[in-house]
Design an enzyme around this catalytic site. Structure first.
Site, PDB file in Angstrom:
ATOM      1  N   CYS A  19      95.441 -37.453 -38.138  1.00 21.91           N
ATOM      2  CA  CYS A  19      94.261 -38.144 -37.614  1.00 21.91           C
ATOM      3  C   CYS A  19      94.650 -39.214 -36.594  1.00 21.91           C
ATOM      4  CB  CYS A  19      93.486 -38.759 -38.779  1.00 21.91           C
ATOM      5  SG  CYS A  19      92.043 -39.671 -38.255  1.00 21.91           S
ATOM      6  N   CYS A  34      91.917 -37.014 -34.821  1.00 23.30           N
ATOM      7  CA  CYS A  34      90.660 -37.730 -34.561  1.00 23.30           C
ATOM      8  C   CYS A  34      90.794 -38.853 -33.532  1.00 23.30           C
ATOM      9  CB  CYS A  34      90.119 -38.365 -35.840  1.00 23.30           C
ATOM     10  SG  CYS A  34      90.664 -37.650 -37.384  1.00 23.30           S
ATOM     11  N   LYS A  73      92.035 -37.893 -29.922  1.00 25.59           N
ATOM     12  CA  LYS A  73      90.983 -36.993 -29.420  1.00 25.59           C
ATOM     13  C   LYS A  73      89.770 -37.786 -28.953  1.00 25.59           C
ATOM     14  CE  LYS A  73      87.868 -35.791 -31.936  1.00 25.59           C
ATOM     15  NZ  LYS A  73      87.666 -34.867 -33.022  1.00 25.59           N
ATOM     16  N   TYR A  84      85.529 -26.565 -33.941  1.00 26.67           N
ATOM     17  CA  TYR A  84      85.177 -27.812 -33.263  1.00 26.67           C
ATOM     18  C   TYR A  84      86.293 -28.339 -32.370  1.00 26.67           C
ATOM     19  CZ  TYR A  84      87.771 -30.854 -36.534  1.00 26.67           C
ATOM     20  OH  TYR A  84      88.749 -31.483 -37.240  1.00 26.67           O
ATOM     21  N   GLU A 142      85.702 -29.300 -28.527  1.00 25.60           N
ATOM     22  CA  GLU A 142      85.941 -30.679 -28.086  1.00 25.60           C
ATOM     23  C   GLU A 142      86.951 -30.729 -26.937  1.00 25.60           C
ATOM     24  OE1 GLU A 142      85.016 -33.104 -32.211  1.00 25.60           O
ATOM     25  OE2 GLU A 142      87.062 -32.504 -31.809  1.00 25.60           O
ATOM     26  N   ARG A 155      86.584 -15.051 -29.838  1.00 26.57           N
ATOM     27  CA  ARG A 155      86.477 -13.606 -30.136  1.00 26.57           C
ATOM     28  C   ARG A 155      85.152 -13.227 -30.784  1.00 26.57           C
ATOM     29  NH1 ARG A 155      90.770 -13.332 -35.177  1.00 26.57           N
ATOM     30  NH2 ARG A 155      89.519 -14.695 -36.460  1.00 26.57           N
ATOM     31  N   ARG A 157      80.854 -21.366 -35.851  1.00 23.81           N
ATOM     32  CA  ARG A 157      80.366 -20.650 -37.029  1.00 23.81           C
ATOM     33  C   ARG A 157      80.195 -21.657 -38.171  1.00 23.81           C
ATOM     34  NH1 ARG A 157      83.317 -17.312 -40.603  1.00 23.81           N
ATOM     35  NH2 ARG A 157      85.193 -17.780 -39.428  1.00 23.81           N
ATOM     36  N   HIS A 183      62.383 -48.410 -31.420  1.00 27.11           N
ATOM     37  CA  HIS A 183      61.863 -47.968 -30.122  1.00 27.11           C
ATOM     38  C   HIS A 183      62.417 -48.821 -28.986  1.00 27.11           C
ATOM     39  CE1 HIS A 183      59.050 -45.934 -27.537  1.00 27.11           C
ATOM     40  NE2 HIS A 183      58.719 -47.096 -27.002  1.00 27.11           N
ATOM     41  N   GLU A 230      64.680 -42.406 -33.067  1.00 26.73           N
ATOM     42  CA  GLU A 230      63.341 -42.541 -33.663  1.00 26.73           C
ATOM     43  C   GLU A 230      62.650 -41.186 -33.778  1.00 26.73           C
ATOM     44  OE1 GLU A 230      60.252 -44.606 -31.403  1.00 26.73           O
ATOM     45  OE2 GLU A 230      61.411 -44.300 -29.568  1.00 26.73           O
TER      46      GLU A 230
END
Ligand SMILES: Cc1cc2nc3c(=O)[nH]c(=O)nc-3n(C[C@H](O)[C@H](O)[C@H](O)COP(=O)(O)OP(=O)(O)OC[C@H]3O[C@@H](n4cnc5c(N)ncnc54)[C@H](O)[C@@H]3O)c2cc1C
Length: 451
Positions: A42, A47, A50, A176, A180, A197, A203, A436, A441
Site C-alpha cells: 500500500c 494505494c 497510485k 481496478y 486506474e 479479454r 467485473r 447544497h 445531495e
C-alpha cells in the site's frame, strides 16, 4: 515452553504492522520481519503512490476546465521525473513513520527475509526465533501471464519507477488497477489503450457503473478494446514494442503494462515445514479466526485472498491482535458493505449490493438513478456526466447499495458506508437534509424510482 516472542509477524505491510502494533500495545512480546519495504504494498507500490499519480494526472482536466472560469494558462508542461522524485521522497518519509510506529510501540523489527522452519520457529538471515504464534501477512505480487515476450512487459511494481513517461501505453487487464493506471497514463499525456479479454471491465461492480465509466472513458478518447488479449510481445528495431493479439491484430506501444491479477506472496516462506494448507486458488487457507491448518500459525491480508484492500487487512490485523491478547475487545471483521473506490477519471465510489447481486439474492429491488452534468463543468465545454444510483429493497425499504461515478465519489461513499452499516432505509435517506449545492445531495433527493 518459553518462546522468544508471543507473536512473530512476517511482513510489515498494512495487516502485519497493524497486528504487531496492537499486540505490543496489549502487552505481548512481538517481532516483525520485513524483507523489502516498511508499510508493504500500500505504502510503497500500491494505494499511496497510485493516488499521488492520480492527483498528478488530474491536473490536465483542471487546466482544461480553468479557461471556463476565466483563467488562461501558458502551455502547461509536465515533468514525469519530478513527479516520481517527489513521490519517492514522500514514500521515504512514510517508511520512516512506519519504522517509528513499530519501534515506539516496542516491537522488535527484523529487516530481512523470514522463513518458517517449524510451526513455532522462524528464521531471518540465518538467525532462528521461536514464537507461540506466527502471523503470515506477506501480501501479494503481480502476475503477468506466461506469453512469449512477457519479460518486456511491466507490472504496477515497475510503473511507479519508470524513468520516463511512455508516449504510447497498452494497459492489459479489467480490474481496478488496470482502469486506474490507464487513467493515470492518459491524464499525464500518454496515448493509452486498455485491453481486456472480457466483454466489459470491472467485473463484480454494478452493471450501470461499468457501462457509465466505459462511456465516460471513451468520451475522453481512451481506446478501450474489450474481448482482446495479447498473444506475444516483441521488441522492434526502433525500440518500440509490438503486441500481437490473439485475433492477429498488431498494436505498437512504448510500454505494455499488465494488471491481470495478483498471486499470494509465498516465495521461500517455508510453508512446507509447517502444515499450512493452501486453498484451491493457491491462497493460504484460514478459518473465520484467521487460523491456518497449523494451529500456531495465522494469516491475514492479501495472502488469504479474501478482500484485497488495505482497510480490510488492517481490520483483520486488529482482530487477530485482539483475539490473542485482548479477547474481551475482540469483534469479528464485518465483510458486508465494505465501501470502496476506483480512482479512475472520473472515479467510482460504491458500497453494498450491486443491482445484479440484489436480484440474485432474491430481493425485490427498486432502482433510483440520476445522471447529470456536474455543476463545475457547466462553465466548460466538458460533457462528462455523473451517475448516482441507489439499490433499494422494495419490501423493507432498506438501501442495499449506493453507487456513484463522478468527482469525489470515493470521498462521498465513505459516509454512505456508515448509513448502510446502520441499516438505513430509503425513507431515512429522503428525510436527510441535503448539503447544497453539492453532487452528494443527489443521494438524498432521488424521489422517483427509475425501475
Ligand atoms: C497498484 C495497487 C494499488 C492499490 N490500491 C489500493 C487502494 O487504492 N485502496 C486499497 O484499499 N487497497 C489498494 N491496494 C491493495 C493493498 O495495497 C493491499 O490490499 C494491502 O497492501 C494488503 O496488505 P497486506 O498486509 O496483506 O500485504 P502487503 O501490504 O503487501 O505487505 C506484505 C509485506 O510482507 C513482506 N514480505 C513478503 N514476504 C516476506 C518474507 N518472507 N519475509 C519478510 N517479509 C516479507 C513484503 O515485502 C511486504 O512489505 C492496491 C494494490 C496495488 C498493487
Amino acid at each position: 515452553m518459553a518462546y522468544d516472542f508471543d507473536l512473530f509477524v512476517i511482513g510489515a505491510g498494512s495487516g502485519g504492522v497493524r497486528a504487531a502494533r496492537f499486540a505490543a500495545g496489549f502487552g505481548a512480546k512481538v517481532a516483525v520481519a520485513e524483507s523489502r519495504y516498511l508499510g508493504g504494498t500500500c505504502v510503497n507500490v500500491g494505494c499511496v503512490p497510485k493516488k499521488l499519480l492520480v492527483y498528478g494526472a488530474h491536473f490536465s482536466d483542471d487546466f482544461e476546465q480553468a479557461a471556463g472560469f476565466g483563467w488562461s494558462l501558458e502551455d502547461a508542461q509536465f515533468d514525469w521525473g519530478q513527479l516520481i522524485a517527489n513521490k519517492n521522497r514522500e514514500i521515504e518519509r512514510l517508511n520512516g513513520i512506519y519504522r517509528n510506529l513499530l519501534v515506539n510501540s516496542g516491537v522488535t523489527l527484523l529487516e530481512g527475509h523470514a522463513k518458517c522452519v517449524g510451526a513455532n520457529e522462524v528464521e531471518v538471515d540465518g538467525q532462528r526465533y521461536s514464537a507461540e504464534h506466527i502471523l503470515i501477512a506477506t501480501g501479494g505480487w503481480p502476475q503477468i501471464p506466461d506469453i512469449p515476450g512477457k519479460e518486456l512487459a511491466i507490472s504496477s511494481n515497475e510503473a511507479f519507477f519508470l524513468k520516463a513517461l511512455p508516449k504510447r501505453v497498452l494497459v492489459v487487464g479489467g480490474g481496478y488497477i488496470a482502469v486506474e493506471f490507464a487513467g493515470i497514463f492518459q491524464g499525464l499525456g500518454a496515448k493509452t489503450s486498455l485491453l481486456y479479454r472480457g466483454d466489459l471491465f470491472l467485473r463484480g461492480f454494478d452493471g450501470g457503473v461499468r457501462t457509465h465509466l466505459k462511456e465516460e472513458l471513451e468520451k475522453r478518447g481512451m481506446d478501450l478494446q474489450f474481448n482482446s488479449d495479447i498473444a506475444r510481445i516483441d521488441r522492434q528495431d526502433d525500440g518500440s514494442l509490438k503486441a500481437t493479439l490473439k485475433d492477429g491484430r498488431e498494436l505498437i506501444a512504448d510500454c505494455v503494462f499488465y494488471a491481470t491479477g495478483r498471486r499470494p506472496m509465498l516465495d521461500n516462506l517455508g510453508l512446507e515445514n509447517t502444515g499450512v494448507d493452501l486453498d484451491e486458488r493457491g491462497f493460504i487457507r484460514v478459518d473465520d479466526l484467521y487460523q491456518t491448518t497449523a494451529p500456531s500459525i495465522l494469516a491475514i491480508g492479501d495472502v488469504i485472498g479474501r478482500v484485497q484492500l488495505t482497510p480490510v487487512a488492517l481490520a483483520e490485523g486488529m482482530a487477530v491482535a485482539r483475539r490473542l491478547f485482548k479477547p474481551e475487545q475482540y469483534r469479528p471483521v464485518d465483510y458486508q458493505n465494505i465501501p470502496t473506490a476506483v480512482f479512475s477519471q472520473p472515479p467510482i465510489g460504491t458500497v453494498g449490493l450491486t443491482e445484479e447481486q440484489a436480484l440474485e439474492q432474491g430481493h425485490k429491488v427498486q432502482i433510483f438513478e440520476s445522471r447529470f452534468r456536474p455543476m463545475k463543468l457547466t462553465l466548460t465545454d466538458v460533457q462528462e456526466k455523473t451517475l448516482m444510483k441507489l439499490v433499494v429493497d422494495a419490501d423493507t425499504d432498506r438501501v442495499l447499495g449506493c453507487h456513484m461515478v463522478g468527482p469525489d465519489a470515493g470521498e462521498i461513499i465513505q459516509g454512505l458506508g456508515i448509513a448502510l452499516k446502520a441499516g438505513a432505509t430509503k425513507q431515512q435517506f429522503d428525510e436527510t437534509i441535503g448539503v447544497h449545492p453539492t453532487a452528494a445531495e443527489e443521494f438524498v433527493t432521488l424521489r422517483t424510482p427509475s425501475r
